[in-house]
Scaffold this motif. Structure first.
Motif, PDB file in Angstrom:
ATOM      1  N   MET A   1      24.177 -26.846  65.435  1.00 33.29           N
ATOM      2  CA  MET A   1      23.803 -25.518  64.997  1.00 33.29           C
ATOM      3  C   MET A   1      23.705 -25.506  63.473  1.00 33.29           C
ATOM      4  O   MET A   1      24.604 -25.979  62.789  1.00 33.29           O
ATOM      5  N   ALA A   2      22.632 -24.987  62.954  1.00 34.16           N
ATOM      6  CA  ALA A   2      22.432 -24.916  61.509  1.00 34.16           C
ATOM      7  C   ALA A   2      23.303 -23.829  60.897  1.00 34.16           C
ATOM      8  O   ALA A   2      23.524 -22.786  61.490  1.00 34.16           O
ATOM      9  N   ARG A   3      23.788 -24.106  59.721  1.00 36.37           N
ATOM     10  CA  ARG A   3      24.541 -23.123  58.935  1.00 36.37           C
ATOM     11  C   ARG A   3      23.555 -22.459  57.973  1.00 36.37           C
ATOM     12  O   ARG A   3      22.866 -23.140  57.220  1.00 36.37           O
ATOM     13  N   ARG A   4      23.476 -21.129  58.019  1.00 36.64           N
ATOM     14  CA  ARG A   4      22.554 -20.382  57.169  1.00 36.64           C
ATOM     15  C   ARG A   4      23.287 -19.975  55.895  1.00 36.64           C
ATOM     16  O   ARG A   4      24.384 -19.433  55.954  1.00 36.64           O
ATOM     17  N   ILE A   5      22.661 -20.243  54.748  1.00 36.17           N
ATOM     18  CA  ILE A   5      23.294 -19.965  53.462  1.00 36.17           C
ATOM     19  C   ILE A   5      22.341 -19.133  52.615  1.00 36.17           C
ATOM     20  O   ILE A   5      21.133 -19.406  52.562  1.00 36.17           O
ATOM     21  N   ALA A   6      22.884 -18.110  51.954  1.00 37.13           N
ATOM     22  CA  ALA A   6      22.115 -17.283  51.023  1.00 37.13           C
ATOM     23  C   ALA A   6      22.937 -17.117  49.757  1.00 37.13           C
ATOM     24  O   ALA A   6      24.170 -17.047  49.803  1.00 37.13           O
ATOM     25  N   GLN A   7      22.259 -17.053  48.620  1.00 33.51           N
ATOM     26  CA  GLN A   7      22.940 -16.930  47.343  1.00 33.51           C
ATOM     27  C   GLN A   7      22.015 -16.312  46.307  1.00 33.51           C
ATOM     28  O   GLN A   7      20.794 -16.321  46.491  1.00 33.51           O
ATOM     29  N   ILE A   8      22.617 -15.789  45.238  1.00 31.91           N
ATOM     30  CA  ILE A   8      21.824 -15.200  44.160  1.00 31.91           C
ATOM     31  C   ILE A   8      22.278 -15.745  42.807  1.00 31.91           C
ATOM     32  O   ILE A   8      23.407 -16.221  42.646  1.00 31.91           O
ATOM     33  N   VAL A   9      21.369 -15.660  41.857  1.00 31.98           N
ATOM     34  CA  VAL A   9      21.633 -15.942  40.450  1.00 31.98           C
ATOM     35  C   VAL A   9      20.641 -15.093  39.667  1.00 31.98           C
ATOM     36  O   VAL A   9      19.649 -14.614  40.237  1.00 31.98           O
ATOM     37  N   HIS A  10      20.903 -14.877  38.387  1.00 36.43           N
ATOM     38  CA  HIS A  10      20.002 -14.053  37.575  1.00 36.43           C
ATOM     39  C   HIS A  10      19.113 -14.940  36.709  1.00 36.43           C
ATOM     40  O   HIS A  10      19.565 -15.941  36.166  1.00 36.43           O
ATOM     41  N   LEU A  11      17.862 -14.543  36.585  1.00 32.83           N
ATOM     42  CA  LEU A  11      16.892 -15.254  35.774  1.00 32.83           C
ATOM     43  C   LEU A  11      16.753 -14.544  34.433  1.00 32.83           C
ATOM     44  O   LEU A  11      16.608 -13.317  34.392  1.00 32.83           O
ATOM     45  N   LYS A  12      16.823 -15.306  33.353  1.00 27.91           N
ATOM     46  CA  LYS A  12      16.636 -14.719  32.024  1.00 27.91           C
ATOM     47  C   LYS A  12      15.194 -14.226  31.908  1.00 27.91           C
ATOM     48  O   LYS A  12      14.262 -14.949  32.295  1.00 27.91           O
ATOM     49  N   PRO A  13      14.971 -13.025  31.396  1.00 21.51           N
ATOM     50  CA  PRO A  13      13.605 -12.478  31.285  1.00 21.51           C
ATOM     51  C   PRO A  13      12.655 -13.397  30.522  1.00 21.51           C
ATOM     52  O   PRO A  13      11.480 -13.498  30.866  1.00 21.51           O
ATOM     53  N   SER A  14      13.158 -14.098  29.545  1.00 21.75           N
ATOM     54  CA  SER A  14      12.310 -14.985  28.750  1.00 21.75           C
ATOM     55  C   SER A  14      11.909 -16.257  29.497  1.00 21.75           C
ATOM     56  O   SER A  14      11.044 -17.004  29.026  1.00 21.75           O
ATOM     57  N   ALA A  15      12.507 -16.505  30.664  1.00 18.56           N
ATOM     58  CA  ALA A  15      12.278 -17.763  31.381  1.00 18.56           C
ATOM     59  C   ALA A  15      11.475 -17.618  32.664  1.00 18.56           C
ATOM     60  O   ALA A  15      11.290 -18.590  33.382  1.00 18.56           O
ATOM     61  N   VAL A  16      10.971 -16.438  32.951  1.00 18.91           N
ATOM     62  CA  VAL A  16      10.286 -16.206  34.228  1.00 18.91           C
ATOM     63  C   VAL A  16       9.125 -17.180  34.429  1.00 18.91           C
ATOM     64  O   VAL A  16       9.033 -17.857  35.457  1.00 18.91           O
TER      65      VAL A  16
ATOM     66  N   LYS B   1      25.851 -17.197  43.237  1.00 18.48           N
ATOM     67  CA  LYS B   1      26.833 -16.396  43.971  1.00 18.48           C
ATOM     68  C   LYS B   1      26.519 -16.439  45.464  1.00 18.48           C
ATOM     69  O   LYS B   1      25.435 -16.028  45.888  1.00 18.48           O
ATOM     70  N   PRO B   2      27.466 -16.931  46.284  1.00 13.33           N
ATOM     71  CA  PRO B   2      27.232 -16.941  47.730  1.00 13.33           C
ATOM     72  C   PRO B   2      27.233 -15.513  48.282  1.00 13.33           C
ATOM     73  O   PRO B   2      27.973 -14.656  47.807  1.00 13.33           O
ATOM     74  N   LEU B   3      26.401 -15.278  49.279  1.00  9.95           N
ATOM     75  CA  LEU B   3      26.300 -13.966  49.902  1.00  9.95           C
ATOM     76  C   LEU B   3      26.822 -14.025  51.332  1.00  9.95           C
ATOM     77  O   LEU B   3      26.651 -15.032  52.027  1.00  9.95           O
ATOM     78  N   GLU B   4      27.417 -12.945  51.760  1.00  9.22           N
ATOM     79  CA  GLU B   4      27.914 -12.822  53.123  1.00  9.22           C
ATOM     80  C   GLU B   4      26.782 -12.344  54.040  1.00  9.22           C
ATOM     81  O   GLU B   4      26.107 -11.362  53.738  1.00  9.22           O
ATOM     82  N   GLU B   5      26.571 -13.041  55.129  1.00  9.77           N
ATOM     83  CA  GLU B   5      25.581 -12.594  56.110  1.00  9.77           C
ATOM     84  C   GLU B   5      26.195 -11.483  56.945  1.00  9.77           C
ATOM     85  O   GLU B   5      27.272 -11.651  57.523  1.00  9.77           O
ATOM     86  N   VAL B   6      25.542 -10.343  57.002  1.00  9.19           N
ATOM     87  CA  VAL B   6      26.058  -9.222  57.786  1.00  9.19           C
ATOM     88  C   VAL B   6      25.193  -8.895  59.002  1.00  9.19           C
ATOM     89  O   VAL B   6      25.595  -8.100  59.846  1.00  9.19           O
ATOM     90  N   PHE B   7      24.019  -9.532  59.092  1.00  9.57           N
ATOM     91  CA  PHE B   7      23.176  -9.324  60.259  1.00  9.57           C
ATOM     92  C   PHE B   7      22.217 -10.488  60.393  1.00  9.57           C
ATOM     93  O   PHE B   7      21.715 -11.020  59.419  1.00  9.57           O
ATOM     94  N   TYR B   8      21.973 -10.876  61.641  1.00 12.78           N
ATOM     95  CA  TYR B   8      21.002 -11.934  61.946  1.00 12.78           C
ATOM     96  C   TYR B   8      20.517 -11.746  63.371  1.00 12.78           C
ATOM     97  O   TYR B   8      21.294 -11.445  64.271  1.00 12.78           O
ATOM     98  N   THR B   9      19.249 -11.943  63.575  1.00 10.97           N
ATOM     99  CA  THR B   9      18.687 -11.963  64.913  1.00 10.97           C
ATOM    100  C   THR B   9      17.573 -13.000  64.958  1.00 10.97           C
ATOM    101  O   THR B   9      16.931 -13.280  63.952  1.00 10.97           O
ATOM    102  N   VAL B  10      17.374 -13.586  66.106  1.00 15.72           N
ATOM    103  CA  VAL B  10      16.280 -14.549  66.286  1.00 15.72           C
ATOM    104  C   VAL B  10      15.141 -13.902  67.040  1.00 15.72           C
ATOM    105  O   VAL B  10      15.293 -12.934  67.720  1.00 15.72           O
TER     106      VAL B  10
END
Length: 115
Positions: free
Chosen positions: A1-16, A106-115
């Motif tokens: 079974m695959a482990r699903r991972i989600a995360q965030i980070v911020h991008l500097k406006p000057s680097a888009v 930053k790791p995110l918590e999965e609160v919903f998933y459906t296939v």
């Protein structure tokens, strides 16, 4: 079974533009290492403000060992040094992707998933 991972980070406006450009031309060694570390279906999204959202599936049996293998690759280290300079971590105290104590993304918590 695959482990699903989600995360965030911020991008500097000057680097888009630079961030989008380097991800349109990811180095082959990086793509190979991602694959070798059992990561599949990897996507990064940008909300056009400052947040990058990444999601992927981990299909291996030892996530920590695979992440150590990823971290040990000199080409990955070079890539992370480049991209970390374009980002700001939402995690207080994080110093970069090589930081083993505090996650850069930053790791995110999965609160919903459906296939």
């Amino acid at each position: 079974m695959a482990r699903r991972i989600a995360q965030i980070v911020h991008l500097k406006p000057s680097a888009v533009a630079a961030y989008k450009d380097c991800h349109a031309n990811v180095w082959p060694e990086i793509l190979q290492q991602i694959h070798d570390c059992n990561i599949r279906d990897y996507s990064i999204f940008f909300d056009n403000d400052k947040t990058l959202f990444a999601t992927f599936k981990y299909i291996g049996n030892d996530f920590e060992a695979d992440m150590l293998k990823m971290r040990a690759n000199p080409k990955v280290q070079e890539w992370w040094m480049m991209t970390d300079g374009m980002q700001e971590s939402p995690n207080p105290g994080s110093t970069g992707s090589m930081d083993q104590e505090t996650s850069w993304w930053k790791p995110l918590e999965e609160v919903f998933y459906t296939v």
